[in-house]
Design a protein around this motif. Structure first.
Motif, short mmCIF file in Angstrom:
data_model
loop_
_atom_site.label_atom_id
_atom_site.label_comp_id
_atom_site.label_asym_id
_atom_site.label_seq_id
_atom_site.Cartn_x
_atom_site.Cartn_y
_atom_site.Cartn_z
N ALA A 206 0.95 -1.13 0.38
CA ALA A 206 0.06 -0.31 -0.36
C ALA A 206 0.82 0.92 0.00
N GLU A 207 0.84 2.18 -0.95
CA GLU A 207 1.59 3.31 -0.93
C GLU A 207 0.47 4.70 -0.75
N ASN A 208 1.17 4.77 0.77
CA ASN A 208 0.16 5.99 1.11
C ASN A 208 0.06 7.20 1.46
N ALA A 209 1.22 7.10 0.50
CA ALA A 209 1.15 9.33 0.26
C ALA A 209 0.26 9.03 -1.56
N LYS A 210 0.64 8.04 -2.00
CA LYS A 210 -0.47 8.64 -3.38
C LYS A 210 -1.78 7.62 -2.39
N ILE A 211 -2.48 6.73 -1.82
CA ILE A 211 -3.31 7.03 -1.85
C ILE A 211 -4.28 8.02 -0.97
N HIS A 212 -3.34 9.09 0.05
CA HIS A 212 -3.69 9.89 1.24
C HIS A 212 -4.36 11.10 -0.44
N ASP A 213 -2.99 11.40 -1.42
CA ASP A 213 -3.98 12.08 -2.82
C ASP A 213 -4.62 12.15 -3.02
N LEU A 214 -4.98 10.65 -3.54
CA LEU A 214 -6.54 10.33 -4.42
C LEU A 214 -7.68 10.32 -3.99
N ILE A 215 -7.36 10.41 -2.15
CA ILE A 215 -8.74 10.65 -2.12
C ILE A 215 -9.31 11.78 -1.76
N TYR A 216 -7.94 12.81 -0.58
CA TYR A 216 -8.22 13.43 -0.40
C TYR A 216 -8.11 14.92 -0.87
N ASP A 217 -7.20 14.82 -1.95
CA ASP A 217 -6.01 16.15 -2.69
C ASP A 217 -6.66 16.09 -4.24
N ASN A 218 -7.34 15.44 -4.74
CA ASN A 218 -7.98 15.21 -5.88
C ASN A 218 -9.28 15.48 -5.96
N SER A 219 -10.06 16.97 -5.77
CA SER A 219 -11.43 17.23 -5.93
C SER A 219 -11.19 18.19 -7.16
N SER A 220 -12.66 17.82 -7.63
CA SER A 220 -13.22 19.07 -8.41
C SER A 220 -13.25 20.28 -8.52
N ALA A 221 -12.86 21.61 -9.09
CA ALA A 221 -12.84 22.83 -9.18
C ALA A 221 -14.88 23.55 -8.74
N THR A 222 -15.36 22.55 -8.66
CA THR A 222 -16.72 23.13 -8.59
C THR A 222 -16.61 22.39 -6.49
N ARG A 223 -16.37 21.26 -6.74
CA ARG A 223 -16.47 21.10 -4.88
C ARG A 223 -16.06 21.82 -4.01
N ILE A 224 -14.58 22.20 -4.70
CA ILE A 224 -13.85 23.14 -4.06
C ILE A 224 -14.59 24.53 -3.37
N GLN A 225 -15.51 25.02 -4.35
CA GLN A 225 -16.41 25.92 -4.80
C GLN A 225 -16.99 26.46 -4.13
N LEU A 226 -17.57 24.93 -4.02
CA LEU A 226 -19.16 24.30 -3.01
C LEU A 226 -19.24 24.33 -1.70
N LEU A 227 -17.67 23.47 -1.28
CA LEU A 227 -17.35 23.92 0.15
C LEU A 227 -16.55 25.44 0.86
N GLY A 228 -16.13 26.17 -0.20
CA GLY A 228 -16.67 27.54 0.19
C GLY A 228 -18.02 28.41 0.37
N TYR A 229 -18.60 27.46 -0.10
CA TYR A 229 -19.98 28.66 -0.08
C TYR A 229 -20.50 28.21 0.51
N CYS A 230 -20.45 27.04 1.41
CA CYS A 230 -21.04 26.42 2.91
C CYS A 230 -20.09 26.66 4.15
N LEU A 231 -19.01 27.19 3.68
CA LEU A 231 -18.29 27.92 5.35
C LEU A 231 -18.40 29.48 5.12
N ASN A 232 -18.87 30.39 3.77
CA ASN A 232 -19.17 31.56 3.56
C ASN A 232 -20.63 31.95 3.98
N GLU A 233 -21.19 30.54 4.41
CA GLU A 233 -22.64 31.89 3.67
C GLU A 233 -23.74 30.51 4.96
#
Length: 348
Positions: A206-233
Motif C-alpha cells: 500500500a502506497e500511503n502517500a499516493k492513497i491520501h492524495d487520490l482520496i483527499y487531494d483530488n477534488s474538482s474545482a466545483t467541489r472546492i467552490q461548493l465547500l467555500g460556499y458552505c463555509l462562507n454562506e
C-alpha cells in the motif's frame, strides 16, 4: 474474560469460514447504500483475496458511489443494483456464499434486501456497527470497538492464517477503508492494533502517500467552490451550545454541479471549529433530506440519529433522513440542540 470469549468466537468463526472457502464457490459481496471508503475498500479487499482462492466473485452495491473511489483496484468488478437489477438478481440467486459487509441490518441495502432475504446462500456478516441483527447471517464477525470493517476483514484474514495472500491490491483497498473511517487515523477508534494493521498493509504494498492524495487531494474545482460556499454562506453557529449546522438545498447543489461524494467530509469542517462538540450537515439529495451528525468526546449522536431521523451509526458519527424540508429540518435540529444543551455544555 470478554476479550478471551471474543477471540475464541473469532477463531471458531474464522475456521468455519476457512472450510467454506476451501472449495471454489460462486460468491456475492454486498455493502450498504451510499457506499463510503470503508464499504468499498473492505469489499474490494475481500474480493481480491477470494479471487486468489479460486472463487467466482461479484460485488453488488445498492447504488453508485463517489467517483474518488473509482481508482481502487477491482472497481470494474462492481455492479450497482439500481442500474443492473436483473443481472444482480440472477447473480444473487446463483450465489452459494454471500458476504454482508459494513452494515448490520438489511434495511441498509434498500430494495436489494428482498433479493438477499430469499437467497439460500450461506451468509457471512463482517461489520463494526452497533446492535447487529444476528438473524440475517449464518456466520457473524461483529466488533463494535473496531475502527472499520476494513480492519475487521484484515483480522478475519489473519484468523484464517491467510496473510500470505496479502498483495498490493488487497493492501490498498483495506488501507482506504481504515484511513477514511478513522478520519486519517485521528478518531478515538484508532488503536495500536489499527497501526499494526496499517504497517502490515504498507509492507504488503500500500502506497500511503499516493492513497491520501487520490482520496483527499483530488477534488474538482466545483467541489472546492461548493465547500467555500458552505463555509462562507451556509454555516450556522450556536456557540452558546457548542453546536454548528451546515445545510444545502437541491437547488444549491445543482448550482455547483454536484456529483456523488462531493460533500463527503463537509460536516467535519464545522466540527473543526474551536469549541464545537456537535456538528450537523443537512442536504437535499435524491428527493430526500439527509443528515450527517458528528460529535466530539462522549456526546453520542447515534442515539439522536435513531430517535429523531430513522438513522444510526457510531457514537461520534451517524446519519439519518428527514421527511421535512431543509428549512424545517434546520428548525428541528435547533430544537434538538437546545434540548441537549446541558450535555453539550458539559466538560468532558
Amino acid at each position: 474474560l470478554f476479550l478471551l470469549l471474543f477471540l475464541q468466537l473469532m477463531t471458531k468463526n474464522a475456521q468455519e469460514l476457512k472450510v467454506l472457502l476451501s472449495s471454489p464457490k460462486k460468491i456475492v459481496i454486498t455493502t450498504h447504500k451510499g457506499p463510503d471508503g470503508d464499504a468499498i475498500g473492505s469489499s474490494l479487499g475481500l474480493l481480491h483475496l477470494l479471487k486468489q482462492l479460486g472463487h467466482e466473485v461479484q460485488i453488488i452495491t445498492p447504488n453508485e458511489y463517489a467517483k474518488f473511489l473509482h481508482w481502487l483496484p477491482g472497481n470494474d468488478d462492481v455492479i450497482t443494483y439500481e442500474e443492473n437489477e436483473v443481472e444482480a438478481n440472477k447473480l444473487t440467486s446463483e450465489a452459494e456464499l454471500i458476504f454482508l459487509l459494513d452494515f448490520s441490518h438489511l434495511s441498509r441495502i434498500a430494495t436489494y434486501a428482498d433479493t438477499i432475504k430469499i437467497s439460500n446462500a450461506t451468509k457471512v456478516m463482517i461489520d463494526h456497527h452497533q446492535d447487529p441483527d444476528r438473524e440475517i447471517a449464518d456466520i457473524i464477525f461483529s466488533d463494535t470497538s473496531a475502527c472499520s470493517t476494513a480492519q475487521m476483514v484484515f483480522e478475519v484474514i489473519e484468523a484464517m492464517d491467510m496473510t500470505n495472500y496479502l498483495n498490493k491490491a488487497i493492501a490498498e483497498c483495506l488501507y482506504v477503508g481504515i484511513m477514511t473511517d478513522t478520519g486519517s487515523f485521528k478518531y478515538a477508534s484508532t488503536t495500536a492494533k489499527t497501526h499494526h494493521v496499517i504497517a502490515e498493509l504498507i509492507n504488503a504494498g500500500a502506497e500511503n502517500a499516493k492513497i491520501h492524495d487520490l482520496i483527499y487531494d483530488n477534488s474538482s474545482a466545483t467541489r472546492i467552490q461548493l465547500l467555500g460556499y458552505c463555509l462562507n454562506e451556509k454555516l450556522r453557529l450556536y456557540p452558546e451550545n457548542n453546536a454548528a449546522i451546515i445545510s444545502l438545498t437541491d437547488e444549491e447543489l445543482k448550482r455547483f454541479e454536484f456529483k456523488k461524494g462531493d460533500t463527503e467530509g463537509f460536516v467535519n469542517y464545522a466540527l473543526a471549529i474551536e469549541g464545537i462538540k456537535f456538528a450537523i450537515f443537512i442536504a437535499e439529495k435524491d428527493g430526500m433530506v439527509k443528515l450527517s451528525l458528528r460529535s466530539k468526546g462522549d456526546f453520542k449522536v447515534n442515539g439522536i440519529a435513531n430517535k429523531y431521523f430513522s438513522g444510526g451509526g457510531h457514537m461520534n458519527a451517524s446519519g439519518g433522513i428527514s421527511e421535512l424540508s431543509v428549512n424545517e429540518t434546520i428548525k428541528k435540529v435547533e430544537t434538538i440542540i437546545n434540548e441537549y444543551k446541558s450535555e453539550l455544555n458539559k466538560s468532558n
